[in-house]
Design a protein around this motif. Structure first.
Motif, PDB file in Angstrom:
ATOM      1  N   VAL A   1       1.234  -2.958   9.775  1.00 39.80           N
ATOM      2  CA  VAL A   1       2.383  -3.270   9.760  1.00 39.80           C
ATOM      3  C   VAL A   1       1.511  -4.279   8.714  1.00 39.80           C
ATOM      4  O   VAL A   1       2.449  -4.365   7.934  1.00 39.80           O
ATOM      5  N   ASP A   2       0.690  -4.545   8.745  1.00 40.98           N
ATOM      6  CA  ASP A   2       0.451  -6.116   7.786  1.00 40.98           C
ATOM      7  C   ASP A   2      -0.548  -5.567   6.955  1.00 40.98           C
ATOM      8  O   ASP A   2       0.116  -5.690   6.133  1.00 40.98           O
ATOM      9  N   ARG A   3      -0.408  -4.213   7.014  1.00 43.12           N
ATOM     10  CA  ARG A   3      -1.061  -3.334   5.562  1.00 43.12           C
ATOM     11  C   ARG A   3       0.159  -3.030   4.201  1.00 43.12           C
ATOM     12  O   ARG A   3      -0.199  -3.219   3.524  1.00 43.12           O
ATOM     13  N   LEU A   4       1.142  -2.822   4.902  1.00 40.57           N
ATOM     14  CA  LEU A   4       2.822  -1.995   4.937  1.00 40.57           C
ATOM     15  C   LEU A   4       3.599  -3.561   4.431  1.00 40.57           C
ATOM     16  O   LEU A   4       3.914  -3.218   3.446  1.00 40.57           O
ATOM     17  N   VAL A   5       3.091  -4.670   5.326  1.00 46.04           N
ATOM     18  CA  VAL A   5       3.713  -6.241   4.651  1.00 46.04           C
ATOM     19  C   VAL A   5       3.223  -6.105   3.213  1.00 46.04           C
ATOM     20  O   VAL A   5       3.436  -6.140   2.391  1.00 46.04           O
ATOM     21  N   ASP A   6       1.786  -6.213   2.835  1.00 45.27           N
ATOM     22  CA  ASP A   6       0.688  -6.787   1.433  1.00 45.27           C
ATOM     23  C   ASP A   6       1.006  -5.760   0.963  1.00 45.27           C
ATOM     24  O   ASP A   6       1.584  -6.364  -0.639  1.00 45.27           O
ATOM     25  N   ALA A   7       1.112  -4.239   0.872  1.00 44.30           N
ATOM     26  CA  ALA A   7       1.507  -3.048  -0.025  1.00 44.30           C
ATOM     27  C   ALA A   7       3.356  -2.967  -0.474  1.00 44.30           C
ATOM     28  O   ALA A   7       3.629  -3.282  -2.222  1.00 44.30           O
ATOM     29  N   LEU A   8       4.019  -3.233   0.357  1.00 46.51           N
ATOM     30  CA  LEU A   8       5.418  -3.522   0.259  1.00 46.51           C
ATOM     31  C   LEU A   8       5.674  -5.220  -0.909  1.00 46.51           C
ATOM     32  O   LEU A   8       6.755  -5.968  -2.044  1.00 46.51           O
ATOM     33  N   TRP A   9       4.915  -6.571  -0.652  1.00 46.81           N
ATOM     34  CA  TRP A   9       4.955  -7.664  -0.830  1.00 46.81           C
ATOM     35  C   TRP A   9       4.804  -8.182  -1.488  1.00 46.81           C
ATOM     36  O   TRP A   9       4.536 -10.022  -1.292  1.00 46.81           O
ATOM     37  N   ASP A  10       3.179  -7.939  -1.546  1.00 50.39           N
ATOM     38  CA  ASP A  10       2.332  -8.631  -1.951  1.00 50.39           C
ATOM     39  C   ASP A  10       2.052  -9.920  -1.522  1.00 50.39           C
ATOM     40  O   ASP A  10       1.779 -10.132  -0.369  1.00 50.39           O
ATOM     41  N   ALA A  11       1.809 -10.779  -1.951  1.00 50.77           N
ATOM     42  CA  ALA A  11       1.804 -12.172  -1.480  1.00 50.77           C
ATOM     43  C   ALA A  11       2.937 -12.843  -0.921  1.00 50.77           C
ATOM     44  O   ALA A  11       2.293 -13.894  -0.087  1.00 50.77           O
ATOM     45  N   ALA A  12       3.815 -12.846  -1.017  1.00 54.34           N
ATOM     46  CA  ALA A  12       5.232 -13.381  -0.520  1.00 54.34           C
ATOM     47  C   ALA A  12       6.043 -12.660  -0.116  1.00 54.34           C
ATOM     48  O   ALA A  12       7.313 -11.866  -0.411  1.00 54.34           O
ATOM     49  N   PRO A  13       6.064 -11.853   1.342  1.00 50.53           N
ATOM     50  CA  PRO A  13       6.361 -10.902   2.366  1.00 50.53           C
ATOM     51  C   PRO A  13       7.723 -12.413   2.785  1.00 50.53           C
ATOM     52  O   PRO A  13       7.814 -13.381   2.975  1.00 50.53           O
ATOM     53  N   PRO A  14       9.307 -11.665   2.893  1.00 51.96           N
ATOM     54  CA  PRO A  14      10.207 -12.669   3.259  1.00 51.96           C
ATOM     55  C   PRO A  14       9.674 -12.727   4.880  1.00 51.96           C
ATOM     56  O   PRO A  14       9.754 -11.348   5.571  1.00 51.96           O
ATOM     57  N   ALA A  15      11.051 -13.379   5.121  1.00 48.89           N
ATOM     58  CA  ALA A  15      10.721 -13.592   6.739  1.00 48.89           C
ATOM     59  C   ALA A  15      10.652 -11.931   7.565  1.00 48.89           C
ATOM     60  O   ALA A  15      10.874 -11.614   8.407  1.00 48.89           O
ATOM     61  N   SER A  16      11.764 -11.898   6.375  1.00 47.84           N
ATOM     62  CA  SER A  16      12.887  -9.764   7.530  1.00 47.84           C
ATOM     63  C   SER A  16      11.923  -8.963   7.206  1.00 47.84           C
ATOM     64  O   SER A  16      11.828  -7.536   7.540  1.00 47.84           O
ATOM     65  N   ALA A  17      10.647  -9.119   6.765  1.00 48.04           N
ATOM     66  CA  ALA A  17       9.440  -8.123   6.628  1.00 48.04           C
ATOM     67  C   ALA A  17       9.607  -6.514   7.460  1.00 48.04           C
ATOM     68  O   ALA A  17       9.596  -5.648   6.802  1.00 48.04           O
ATOM     69  N   ILE A  18       9.044  -7.271   8.477  1.00 50.92           N
ATOM     70  CA  ILE A  18       9.363  -6.422   9.732  1.00 50.92           C
ATOM     71  C   ILE A  18       9.690  -5.732   9.564  1.00 50.92           C
ATOM     72  O   ILE A  18      10.097  -4.391  10.369  1.00 50.92           O
ATOM     73  N   ALA A  19      11.428  -6.181  10.233  1.00 53.19           N
ATOM     74  CA  ALA A  19      12.668  -5.384   9.828  1.00 53.19           C
ATOM     75  C   ALA A  19      12.954  -4.656   8.877  1.00 53.19           C
ATOM     76  O   ALA A  19      13.584  -3.407   8.492  1.00 53.19           O
ATOM     77  N   ASN A  20      12.934  -5.280   7.637  1.00 58.47           N
ATOM     78  CA  ASN A  20      13.378  -4.587   6.585  1.00 58.47           C
ATOM     79  C   ASN A  20      11.871  -3.163   6.195  1.00 58.47           C
ATOM     80  O   ASN A  20      12.460  -2.007   6.055  1.00 58.47           O
ATOM     81  N   ILE A  21      10.923  -3.318   7.080  1.00 62.00           N
ATOM     82  CA  ILE A  21      10.337  -1.849   6.994  1.00 62.00           C
ATOM     83  C   ILE A  21      10.591  -0.913   8.020  1.00 62.00           C
ATOM     84  O   ILE A  21      10.622  -0.081   7.540  1.00 62.00           O
ATOM     85  N   ARG A  22      11.329  -1.484   8.937  1.00 65.48           N
ATOM     86  CA  ARG A  22      11.776  -0.736  10.177  1.00 65.48           C
ATOM     87  C   ARG A  22      12.705   0.041   9.404  1.00 65.48           C
ATOM     88  O   ARG A  22      13.265   1.716   9.871  1.00 65.48           O
ATOM     89  N   THR A  23      13.828  -0.927   8.913  1.00 62.76           N
ATOM     90  CA  THR A  23      14.488   0.605   7.995  1.00 62.76           C
ATOM     91  C   THR A  23      14.383   1.231   6.824  1.00 62.76           C
ATOM     92  O   THR A  23      14.641   2.945   6.980  1.00 62.76           O
ATOM     93  N   HIS A  24      13.223   0.759   6.153  1.00 60.33           N
ATOM     94  CA  HIS A  24      13.187   1.657   5.295  1.00 60.33           C
ATOM     95  C   HIS A  24      11.741   3.274   5.736  1.00 60.33           C
ATOM     96  O   HIS A  24      12.685   3.972   5.414  1.00 60.33           O
ATOM     97  N   VAL A  25      11.778   3.246   6.973  1.00 60.05           N
ATOM     98  CA  VAL A  25      10.982   4.034   8.306  1.00 60.05           C
ATOM     99  C   VAL A  25      11.994   4.607   8.238  1.00 60.05           C
ATOM    100  O   VAL A  25      11.801   5.841   8.453  1.00 60.05           O
TER     101      VAL A  25
END
Length: 155
Positions: A34-58
């Motif tokens: 998940v950390d790599r996916l967060v880095d890929a999707l938001w680079d240096a500034a992920p939102p607080a909701s990044a993990i929830a957003n990844i779940r939605t995208h998945v």
């Protein structure tokens, strides 16, 4: 992955969804954290909701890929299970390995494959590779001369 990110039924909409699919395809049949996916999707500034957003995208991606592949949830990440003949990254690595083997055997005609089709434009080379691609090429070495089909240096 060359060109647009497409599934059999059409293009994948949304930049983040395409990036998620690309990140998973670059490491098919292996868990991507998940950390790599967060880095890929938001680079240096992920939102607080990044993990929830990844779940939605998945969830969305699972609906789009249907039976073509299986998107598996693991503790701490996701794995896109794809048959080898479906993903162009796998096909590329297999062809590159076959070409290197043919070169090593002195079979230059076979190593080169088919020449470019007349009248068909060559793929354009981007001026700057996306960070996700640069990172993948740097870790796999798939474009490095002397690497095997998996990108490892030949012995």
């Amino acid at each position: 992955m060359l060109g647009r990110i497409r599934l059999a039924d059409g293009e994948v909409g949304g930049a983040r969804l395409r990036t998620l699919l690309a990140a998973l395809l670059l490491d098919t049949n292996r868990m991507v954290t998940v950390d790599r996916l967060v880095d890929a999707l938001w680079d240096a500034a992920p939102p607080a909701s990044a993990i929830a957003n990844i779940r939605t995208h998945v969830w969305t991606l699972r609906r789009l890929i249907g039976d073509a592949a299986t998107l598996v949830s693991h503790p701490g990440g996701y794995e896109l299970v794809v048959p080898e003949n479906v993903c162009d990254t796998h096909v590329f690595l297999l062809c590159a390995g076959a070409g290197r083997a043919a070169l090593a055997d002195g079979e230059f005609e076979r190593a080169g494959g088919r020449p470019a089709t007349p009248g068909r434009p060559r793929p354009r080379t981007p001026r700057r590779s996306p960070p996700l691609l640069r990172q993948h090429v740097g870790t796999t070495g798939i474009l490095r001369p002397g690497a095997d089909a998996g990108g490892a240096a030949a012995a």
